[in-house]
Scaffold this active site. Structure first.
Site, short mmCIF file in Angstrom:
data_model
loop_
_atom_site.label_atom_id
_atom_site.label_comp_id
_atom_site.label_asym_id
_atom_site.label_seq_id
_atom_site.Cartn_x
_atom_site.Cartn_y
_atom_site.Cartn_z
N LYS A 183 36.37 34.22 50.77
CA LYS A 183 37.66 33.79 50.21
C LYS A 183 38.39 32.82 51.13
O LYS A 183 39.08 31.92 50.66
CB LYS A 183 38.55 34.99 49.88
CG LYS A 183 38.00 35.77 48.70
CD LYS A 183 39.07 36.54 47.96
CE LYS A 183 38.49 37.10 46.68
NZ LYS A 183 39.42 37.90 45.92
N LYS A 240 37.20 35.68 38.72
CA LYS A 240 38.43 35.20 38.07
C LYS A 240 38.80 33.81 38.55
O LYS A 240 39.42 33.05 37.84
CB LYS A 240 39.58 36.13 38.42
CG LYS A 240 39.40 37.55 37.99
CD LYS A 240 40.71 38.26 38.28
CE LYS A 240 40.53 39.75 38.27
NZ LYS A 240 40.82 40.34 39.57
N LYS A 256 28.72 35.41 41.75
CA LYS A 256 29.22 36.48 40.86
C LYS A 256 30.28 35.92 39.91
O LYS A 256 30.99 34.97 40.25
CB LYS A 256 29.73 37.66 41.69
CG LYS A 256 31.20 37.69 41.98
CD LYS A 256 31.61 38.98 42.67
CE LYS A 256 33.03 38.78 43.17
NZ LYS A 256 34.02 39.63 42.63
N1 AQP Z 1 31.12 39.98 38.68
C1 AQP Z 1 31.39 41.27 38.77
N2 AQP Z 1 30.48 42.18 38.37
C2 AQP Z 1 30.76 43.53 38.43
N3 AQP Z 1 31.94 44.01 38.89
C3 AQP Z 1 32.87 43.12 39.28
N4 AQP Z 1 34.11 43.27 39.76
C4 AQP Z 1 34.66 42.04 40.02
N5 AQP Z 1 33.78 41.08 39.71
C5 AQP Z 1 32.66 41.72 39.25
C6 AQP Z 1 34.77 44.56 39.96
O1 AQP Z 1 36.00 44.53 39.27
C7 AQP Z 1 36.93 45.33 39.98
C8 AQP Z 1 38.22 44.60 40.16
O2 AQP Z 1 37.99 43.44 40.92
P1 AQP Z 1 39.21 42.69 41.55
O3 AQP Z 1 39.97 42.00 40.51
O4 AQP Z 1 40.02 43.62 42.31
O5 AQP Z 1 38.66 41.74 42.63
P2 AQP Z 1 37.54 40.71 42.70
O6 AQP Z 1 36.28 41.42 43.02
O7 AQP Z 1 37.99 39.74 43.71
O8 AQP Z 1 37.49 40.03 41.28
P3 AQP Z 1 37.11 38.55 41.04
O9 AQP Z 1 37.03 38.43 39.58
O10 AQP Z 1 35.94 38.14 41.82
O11 AQP Z 1 38.41 37.77 41.57
P4 AQP Z 1 38.41 36.52 42.51
O12 AQP Z 1 37.94 35.42 41.69
O13 AQP Z 1 39.85 36.41 42.89
O14 AQP Z 1 37.52 36.80 43.68
C9 AQP Z 1 36.29 45.73 41.30
O15 AQP Z 1 35.80 47.06 41.19
C10 AQP Z 1 35.14 44.79 41.42
O16 AQP Z 1 34.05 45.35 42.13
#
Ligand code: AQP
Length: 332
Positions: A111, A197, A194
């Site tokens: 990040k 968001k 992966k």
């Molecule tokens: N691609 C994924 N596959 C399976 N599980 C996922 N999670 C996130 N992406 C995937 C799971 O969703 C939960 C909440 O995630 P989060 O919003 O707290 O944080 P994150 O992992 O940072 O989500 P993003 O979508 O990847 O956000 P950005 O783009 O900001 O980095 C967690 O249980 C996570 O494991």
């Protein structure tokens, strides 16, 4: 007693990965455990959030939980910043966790990117706050996607060090619950990244509020290879995009990847994608519709969050009091 805690960041664009990796499992656990589910807004601000959007994204996470089937009578749904004990315990954990441990966290590296000097201190300390989120409830199990495994190992390290330093058994050693056929959903545009968001491409993810046309368009454009669907799961190896779409299908249909292959082996992806679209629309359509209905009634969503925060506080306050006493603070 087993207690579940988990959270999702209110950073918009809630997607298929968040649903299959986390939220769907939240629903499945609530009949057997005491469950606490949070919109982790304090985590969200570790990177810049527009205040107006943050407010609506907190409600969006709550609406996603409710629309997916989390029952606010059984489970606690609340916003992290409404329970001050998270921040209080996080500070104590900042003094327990070692710099060397935090330096190994891959999510910070990803990040912060190349411009590490410009990342917030909060982004660096993110895993320490996450440990506090979980342990302020003495939660024992945490349903998450695979990407959070390293942070949960750190949570165990912090709990263990706290217990050892103070000669207590204050905190349990949490267990991750990573289950289902889609614990790591990949981007629809790049099978090595992966689904996320923050990906600049909307075509990389299916969001919970996408309608049938958007789902169809995104899956039609999803990257695949030229080979047909294989017969054996091991033949998906080295084919990340193919493996991702088969995994998504399996998770949505609640069957194994092997079962998907038994049904579709030999088909081209041009034939498989419409079947996947139909399934995704069937599963997501009602969730998106219900989310939109809930978001049109923010008063109701806010009342769920308020009730949840009151119930969460009732569990967290005795724990933070116990921790403060253990550490040596004067507790009035
Ligand atoms: N691609 C994924 N596959 C399976 N599980 C996922 N999670 C996130 N992406 C995937 C799971 O969703 C939960 C909440 O995630 P989060 O919003 O707290 O944080 P994150 O992992 O940072 O989500 P993003 O979508 O990847 O956000 P950005 O783009 O900001 O980095 C967690 O249980 C996570 O494991």
């Amino acid at each position: 007693m087993s207690r579940i805690f988990s959270g999702v960041q209110p950073t918009g664009n809630l997607h298929l990965g968040n649903y299959l990796g986390a939220i769907r499992n939240f629903v499945r656990l609530q009949d057997d455990y005491e469950c606490i589910y949070c919109a982790v807004d304090m985590h969200a601000i570790t990177v810049w959030q527009d205040p107006q959007e943050l407010r609506s994204n907190i409600r969006e996470v709550a609406a996603a939980y409710l629309a997916s089937g989390v029952d606010p009578k059984k489970s606690i749904i609340f916003a992290q910043s409404n329970v001050a004990a998270h921040a209080e315990l996080a500070w104590i954990f900042n003094c327990v966790a070692r710099l060397g441990w935090l330096n190994r966290m891959t999510q910070f590296k990803e990040k912060a990117g190349k411009n590490k000097e410009n990342a917030s201190l909060g982004l660096y300390a993110y895993p320490s706050l996450m440990a506090a989120d979980i342990l302020v409830y003495k939660a024992t199990h945490v349903p998450v996607g695979e990407d959070q495994k390293q942070h949960l190992e750190l949570t165990r390290d912090i709990a263990q060090k706290f217990n050892t330093d103070f000669g207590t058994e204050t905190f349990p050693l949490v267990e991750p619950l990573i289950f289902g056929e889609a614990t790591r959903v990949m981007s629809l545009r790049d099978g090595s990244k992966k689904m996320s968001k923050s990906d600049p491409s909307d075509y990389s993810r299916i969001t919970l509020t996408d309608g049938p046309d958007e789902i169809a368009k995104k899956l039609k454009k999803a990257r695949t290879d030229a080979e047909p669907i294989p017969e054996k799961v091991e033949d998906l190896e080295g084919r990340p995009e193919a493996s991702n779409l088969v995994g998504i299908y399996a998770a949505l249909a609640d069957i194994s990847k092997a079962d998907v292959l038994a049904e579709h082996a030999g088909s081209q992806f041009s034939a498989f994608k419409p079947a996947l679209t139909e399934l995704a629309v069937e599963k997501f359509g009602p969730i998106g519709t219900e989310m939109k209905r809930l978001l049109a009634d923010p008063g109701y969503v806010d009342s769920v969050l308020k009730d949840g925060a009151d119930r969460a506080r009732a569990i967290a306050e005795p724990v933070i009091r116990e921790v403060k006493e253990t550490v040596g603070f004067l507790v009035s």
